[in-house]
Design an enzyme around this catalytic site. Sequence first.
Site, PDB file in Angstrom:
ATOM      1  N   SER A 247       0.854  -1.186   0.000  1.00 33.67           N
ATOM      2  CA  SER A 247       0.000   0.000   0.000  1.00 33.67           C
ATOM      3  C   SER A 247       0.892   1.239   0.000  1.00 33.67           C
ATOM      4  O   SER A 247       2.117   1.132   0.051  1.00 33.67           O
ATOM      5  CB  SER A 247      -0.906   0.004   1.224  1.00 33.67           C
ATOM      6  OG  SER A 247      -0.140   0.301   2.372  1.00 33.67           O
ATOM      7  N   LYS A 248       0.214   2.379  -0.012  1.00 31.48           N
ATOM      8  CA  LYS A 248       0.915   3.661  -0.094  1.00 31.48           C
ATOM      9  C   LYS A 248       2.012   3.811   0.955  1.00 31.48           C
ATOM     10  O   LYS A 248       3.008   4.466   0.703  1.00 31.48           O
ATOM     11  CB  LYS A 248      -0.088   4.799   0.092  1.00 31.48           C
ATOM     12  CG  LYS A 248      -0.626   5.319  -1.209  1.00 31.48           C
ATOM     13  CD  LYS A 248      -1.242   6.687  -0.997  1.00 31.48           C
ATOM     14  CE  LYS A 248      -2.329   6.907  -2.037  1.00 31.48           C
ATOM     15  NZ  LYS A 248      -3.619   7.228  -1.475  1.00 31.48           N
ATOM     16  N   ARG A 249       1.778   3.198   2.115  1.00 33.22           N
ATOM     17  CA  ARG A 249       2.783   3.418   3.158  1.00 33.22           C
ATOM     18  C   ARG A 249       4.124   2.770   2.802  1.00 33.22           C
ATOM     19  O   ARG A 249       5.138   3.061   3.411  1.00 33.22           O
ATOM     20  CB  ARG A 249       2.221   2.962   4.516  1.00 33.22           C
ATOM     21  CG  ARG A 249       2.563   1.627   5.008  1.00 33.22           C
ATOM     22  CD  ARG A 249       1.663   1.280   6.180  1.00 33.22           C
ATOM     23  NE  ARG A 249       0.610   0.413   5.695  1.00 33.22           N
ATOM     24  CZ  ARG A 249       0.724  -0.900   5.673  1.00 33.22           C
ATOM     25  NH1 ARG A 249       1.800  -1.462   6.157  1.00 33.22           N
ATOM     26  NH2 ARG A 249      -0.241  -1.644   5.182  1.00 33.22           N
TER      27      ARG A 249
END
Length: 468
Positions: A247-249
């Site tokens: 994910s974006k993280r």
Amino acid sequence: MTSAKPVRTRFAPSPTGFLHLGGARTALFSWAFARHNKGVFVLRIEDTDVERSTDAAVQAILDSMEWLGMQPDEGPFYQMKRLDRYAEVLKDMLAAGTAYHCYSTPEEVEAMREAARAKGEKPRYDGTWRPEPGKVLPPIPEGRKPVIRFKNPQSGVTAWDDMVKGPVSFDNSELDDLIIARPDGTPTYNFCVVVDDWDMGMTHVIRGDDHVNNTPRQINILKALGAEVPQYGHVPMILGPDGLKLSKRHGAVNVMDYDDQGYLPEAMVNYLARLGWSHGDAELFGREEFVEWFDTRHLSKSPSQWDPKKLNWVNAHHIKGMDNAELARRVAPRIAKRGGDASRADLPEIIGLFKDRAETLEQLADDAMLFCGPFQPAPAELVAQHLTPAAREALAGFAAAAAGTEWTREALSALIKAQLAERGLKMPQLAIPLRVAVAGRAQTPAVDAVLALLGKDAVLERLAKLPA
Ligand code: GLU
């Protein structure tokens, strides 16, 4: 044995955002499977979630696919343009008795589910409106709009031999009578997919394994329609370096961000292909080899892990292997963006000097600014460290000799060697002060090449005006 039927695959994104890495990889597998089998690759935009679908997302998906070189042979088809067709199939199914109107309200269905739970059974619609021979249906509540439900088989199993997971089966008793049209008549997701896969003649469906639970429902509807059931392959997800769902993280998940960051599409294809697929121990390959080698047998059953270091390594390899002129063409806009002169005829040579050590095109553009941008004199500490009185004397001697020399890399190399011999110096004792003086930094590629590309005027001018 493979069937003689020509292979047809599809990529069917929902345009609710940019194309993320997982979607791109799924698309790549479908695309490669079609290409490998000389089949047809279809692009279908699943835009029936009108609240969340946007034109910008459609464009982002098309751009990403073009960037990665996955041109569809057919499509893009848009589900929202096929509503008449879905309505027609719904009508046919009602007429054939494979679907039925259900007048239960959502609250009633929730109560049925609650009752099932209370009895320790799986929560489900209880079949109140499901027609059966000899069964008397309740009277239709006045003014109530029905949903349409698919009459799912109640016994037996629905099974398939998944191209990735192997044999998978579901008991039909586990599957509810799925709602295929809402009270306003709009078709639901699983139904549109089925009609499309049928109409578009899909022979192989490769998609994320978040769809495994949809597959038995879709197979049953296809069978009810008398359609041929495609072969399915469900690809496991991509995990981040920490083992959690990517994910974006974990950094950029939008494919086009990798373009911005200076990754070559060739490298992205190579890297994404290896995430969940292998060909012996091959790590580095081009698009053609990928297509030639692709087979579903070597798709991995377990999730793969995103590894930014490996991506950099793959990118560096593709940069290194690319022809200088082509690489220069790709780096040029990045140089222009930095305010540099990207129109130099010798840009390919400049790029060629740096490409063996660059991990991204952004790095290459930074490097190329040494030649394409304004001169950045060395910071004071480098001057103090390297432009010692002895070094300045050597530079003056070099400048005097260089004024009369032919300005080619070979001639400059010979000149440097002659100067070293004459002054009893070792290469770094002249090369480093030269770099600091003419390039403003202590490290550059081979100094003779740097001098040649900087040009005689610039070099002599910088040597004449050494910083104090
Ligand atoms: N539209 C679905 C998604 O984006 C894919 C459906 C499918 O491949 O069957 O997840």
